[in-house]
Design a protein around this motif. Structure first.
Motif, short mmCIF file in Angstrom:
data_model
loop_
_atom_site.label_atom_id
_atom_site.label_comp_id
_atom_site.label_asym_id
_atom_site.label_seq_id
_atom_site.Cartn_x
_atom_site.Cartn_y
_atom_site.Cartn_z
N SER A 38 0.82 -1.21 0.00
CA SER A 38 0.00 0.00 0.00
C SER A 38 0.86 1.26 0.00
N GLY A 39 2.17 1.09 0.15
CA GLY A 39 3.06 2.25 0.17
C GLY A 39 3.06 2.98 1.49
N ALA A 40 2.47 2.37 2.51
CA ALA A 40 2.33 3.03 3.80
C ALA A 40 3.53 2.82 4.71
N ARG A 41 4.50 2.05 4.28
CA ARG A 41 5.61 1.73 5.16
C ARG A 41 6.93 1.93 4.45
N GLY A 42 7.88 2.48 5.17
CA GLY A 42 9.23 2.58 4.66
C GLY A 42 9.84 1.20 4.55
N SER A 43 10.82 1.08 3.70
CA SER A 43 11.39 -0.23 3.48
C SER A 43 12.57 -0.51 4.38
N ASN A 44 12.67 -1.74 4.80
CA ASN A 44 13.78 -2.25 5.58
C ASN A 44 14.54 -3.19 4.65
N LEU A 45 15.78 -2.86 4.35
CA LEU A 45 16.53 -3.61 3.35
C LEU A 45 16.62 -5.10 3.67
N THR A 46 16.83 -5.44 4.92
CA THR A 46 16.93 -6.85 5.31
C THR A 46 15.62 -7.58 5.01
N LYS A 47 14.52 -6.95 5.35
CA LYS A 47 13.22 -7.58 5.09
C LYS A 47 12.93 -7.64 3.60
N LEU A 48 13.31 -6.60 2.86
CA LEU A 48 13.08 -6.61 1.42
C LEU A 48 13.91 -7.69 0.74
N GLU A 49 15.11 -7.94 1.24
CA GLU A 49 15.92 -9.04 0.70
C GLU A 49 15.20 -10.37 0.88
N LYS A 50 14.59 -10.56 2.04
CA LYS A 50 13.85 -11.79 2.31
C LYS A 50 12.62 -11.91 1.40
N ILE A 51 11.95 -10.78 1.18
CA ILE A 51 10.78 -10.77 0.30
C ILE A 51 11.19 -11.11 -1.13
N ALA A 52 12.26 -10.49 -1.62
CA ALA A 52 12.75 -10.76 -2.97
C ALA A 52 13.12 -12.24 -3.11
N GLU A 53 13.78 -12.78 -2.12
CA GLU A 53 14.16 -14.19 -2.14
C GLU A 53 12.92 -15.07 -2.19
N ALA A 54 11.91 -14.73 -1.40
CA ALA A 54 10.67 -15.51 -1.38
C ALA A 54 9.95 -15.43 -2.72
N LEU A 55 10.06 -14.28 -3.39
CA LEU A 55 9.43 -14.10 -4.70
C LEU A 55 10.30 -14.65 -5.83
N GLU A 56 11.52 -15.06 -5.49
CA GLU A 56 12.48 -15.60 -6.47
C GLU A 56 12.81 -14.59 -7.56
N VAL A 57 13.05 -13.34 -7.13
CA VAL A 57 13.48 -12.29 -8.04
C VAL A 57 14.67 -11.56 -7.40
N PRO A 58 15.56 -11.02 -8.22
CA PRO A 58 16.66 -10.23 -7.67
C PRO A 58 16.11 -9.00 -6.95
N LEU A 59 16.76 -8.61 -5.88
CA LEU A 59 16.29 -7.48 -5.08
C LEU A 59 16.07 -6.22 -5.92
N GLN A 60 16.99 -5.93 -6.83
CA GLN A 60 16.87 -4.70 -7.62
C GLN A 60 15.61 -4.67 -8.48
#
Length: 69
Positions: A38-60
């Motif tokens: 929803s865009g309501a939260r700032g991003s935490n790089l560590t958590k975003l890395e985990k999300i990207a890994e779970a989605l099987e896409v590179p973080l960038q």
């Protein structure tokens, strides 16, 4: 930030995952995924890395401009 929100939701839906499934696979709360999407939260790089890994896409990819079908 809008691009990040759109891309997380896009990759999640393409993978056929619910918010809860993504959250469990990434080791974060469902409310965190909802907030990112929803865009309501700032991003935490560590958590975003985990999300990207779970989605099987590179973080960038979460920040890339996409042309959705």
């Amino acid at each position: 930030m809008a691009r990040l929100s759109e891309n997380v939701k896009y990759y999640r839906t393409v993978k056929g995952m619910s918010v809860r499934e993504l959250a469990m696979k990434a080791g974060v709360s469902s409310s965190y995924i909802y907030a990112i999407e929803s865009g309501a939260r700032g991003s935490n790089l560590t958590k975003l890395e985990k999300i990207a890994e779970a989605l099987e896409v590179p973080l960038q990819r979460l920040w890339e401009e996409k042309k959705y079908p």
